[in-house]
Design an enzyme around this catalytic site. Structure first.
Site, PDB file in Angstrom:
ATOM      1  N   SER A  30     -49.018  66.219  -9.406  1.00 26.06           N
ATOM      2  CA  SER A  30     -47.940  65.810  -8.499  1.00 26.06           C
ATOM      3  C   SER A  30     -47.205  67.018  -7.914  1.00 26.06           C
ATOM      4  O   SER A  30     -46.758  66.976  -6.765  1.00 26.06           O
ATOM      5  CB  SER A  30     -46.968  64.883  -9.230  1.00 26.06           C
ATOM      6  OG  SER A  30     -46.487  65.504 -10.404  1.00 26.06           O
ATOM      7  N   GLU A 103     -60.107  73.239 -12.824  1.00 29.47           N
ATOM      8  CA  GLU A 103     -58.941  74.128 -12.679  1.00 29.47           C
ATOM      9  C   GLU A 103     -59.250  75.510 -13.258  1.00 29.47           C
ATOM     10  O   GLU A 103     -58.916  76.540 -12.663  1.00 29.47           O
ATOM     11  CB  GLU A 103     -57.721  73.512 -13.363  1.00 29.47           C
ATOM     12  CG  GLU A 103     -57.194  72.295 -12.620  1.00 29.47           C
ATOM     13  CD  GLU A 103     -56.125  71.514 -13.366  1.00 29.47           C
ATOM     14  OE1 GLU A 103     -55.462  70.696 -12.721  1.00 29.47           O
ATOM     15  OE2 GLU A 103     -55.961  71.702 -14.587  1.00 29.47           O
TER      16      GLU A 103
HETATM   17  C1  5RP Z   1     -53.967  68.450 -14.051  1.00 28.27           C
HETATM   18  C2  5RP Z   1     -52.987  69.457 -14.530  1.00 28.27           C
HETATM   19  C3  5RP Z   1     -51.653  69.475 -13.887  1.00 28.27           C
HETATM   20  O1  5RP Z   1     -51.412  70.738 -13.358  1.00 28.27           O
HETATM   21  C4  5RP Z   1     -50.608  69.149 -14.911  1.00 28.27           C
HETATM   22  O2  5RP Z   1     -50.930  67.918 -15.513  1.00 28.27           O
HETATM   23  C5  5RP Z   1     -49.202  69.061 -14.281  1.00 28.27           C
HETATM   24  O3  5RP Z   1     -49.146  67.971 -13.434  1.00 28.27           O
HETATM   25  P1  5RP Z   1     -47.813  67.544 -12.690  1.00 28.27           P
HETATM   26  O4  5RP Z   1     -47.547  68.573 -11.647  1.00 28.27           O
HETATM   27  O5  5RP Z   1     -48.145  66.187 -12.101  1.00 28.27           O
HETATM   28  O6  5RP Z   1     -46.719  67.466 -13.714  1.00 28.27           O
HETATM   29  O7  5RP Z   1     -53.239  70.261 -15.400  1.00 28.27           O
HETATM   30  O8  5RP Z   1     -55.132  68.465 -14.825  1.00 28.27           O
END
Ligand code: 5RP
Length: 221
Positions: A30, A103
């Protein structure tokens, strides 16, 4: 400020780290969605993006931003992504959105990981957030047992989730990750583990932290 406003704030602040004329690495989540929306305002000044998920690819393309396959790129100056937890050394837990493997691949192409997060993500010791681990389906129970015997953690399969790579996610609760580098190295050796969601070797060099006072920049270099 609400959490969403903090995410929008750091998403915009991350534009200052984009190197004009180059390909930018784009994470998932997000907070990154806010960054992608901000990136659209300078899309004519970048050479494109390498994306870490189907979700981010769709959002980037929706803005008319060119998305390149990671295999077409041998190096990028910067990778911008969120985190589920980040400590005071720039070590992170990631994978809340199940995109941890891609990632880490895109982060590995980059000179510099710039983390964008709201202040709730900053911790002294990681582990309160359940540690995501991408695993091959047939190894899920075996890896879960190994977490219990090795670290005392309790791993459960994330219900209803299949990763972009067709695998499962284990979420491991009850850990205190005092040595992220050692745990990342160890768990990545276990048969059936695709990627552990500890980003120690690929830690953040900078974190733009959204706080009620504005953006706080943590420099870990
Ligand atoms: C996805 C991730 C995201 O970077 C992590 O979950 C943070 O997400 P958000 O910005 O929605 O809090 O690692 O795999």
């Amino acid at each position: 400020m609400t959490q969403d406003e903090l995410k929008a704030l750091v998403g915009r602040a991350a534009l200052a780290y984009v190197v004009p004329g180059t390909v930018v690495g784009v994470g998932t989540g997000s907070t990154v969605n806010c960054f992608i929306d901000a990136l659209a305002t300078m899309k004519d000044r970048i050479a494109g993006a390498v994306s870490s998920s189907v979700q981010s690819t769709a959002r980037l393309r929706g803005h008319g931003i060119t998305v390149l396959d990671a295999n077409e790129v041998d190096h990028i100056p910067v990778y911008i992504d969120g985190a589920d937890e980040i400590d005071h050394r720039g070590f992170m837990i990631k994978g809340g959105g199940a995109a941890l493997t891609r990632e880490k691949i895109v982060a590995d192409l980059a000179d510099r990981f710039v983390c964008i997060a709201d202040e709730s993500k900053l911790v002294d010791v990681m582990g309160r957030y359940p540690l995501p681990v991408e695993v091959i389906t047939m190894a899920a129970a075996q890896v879960a047992r190994r977490f219990t015997t090795t670290y005392g953690g309790q791993a459960t399969v994330r219900a209803g989730v299949t990763t972009d790579n067709g695998n499962l996610i284990l979420d491991v609760r009850g850990l205190q990750i005092t040595d992220p580098m050692a745990m990342e190295t160890e768990v990545n050796q276990w048969p059936g583990v695709v990627t552990v969601g500890i980003f120690a070797r690929h830690r953040a060099r900078v974190c733009l932290l959204g706080t009620s006072q504005g953006v706080r920049t943590l420099d870990f270099d």
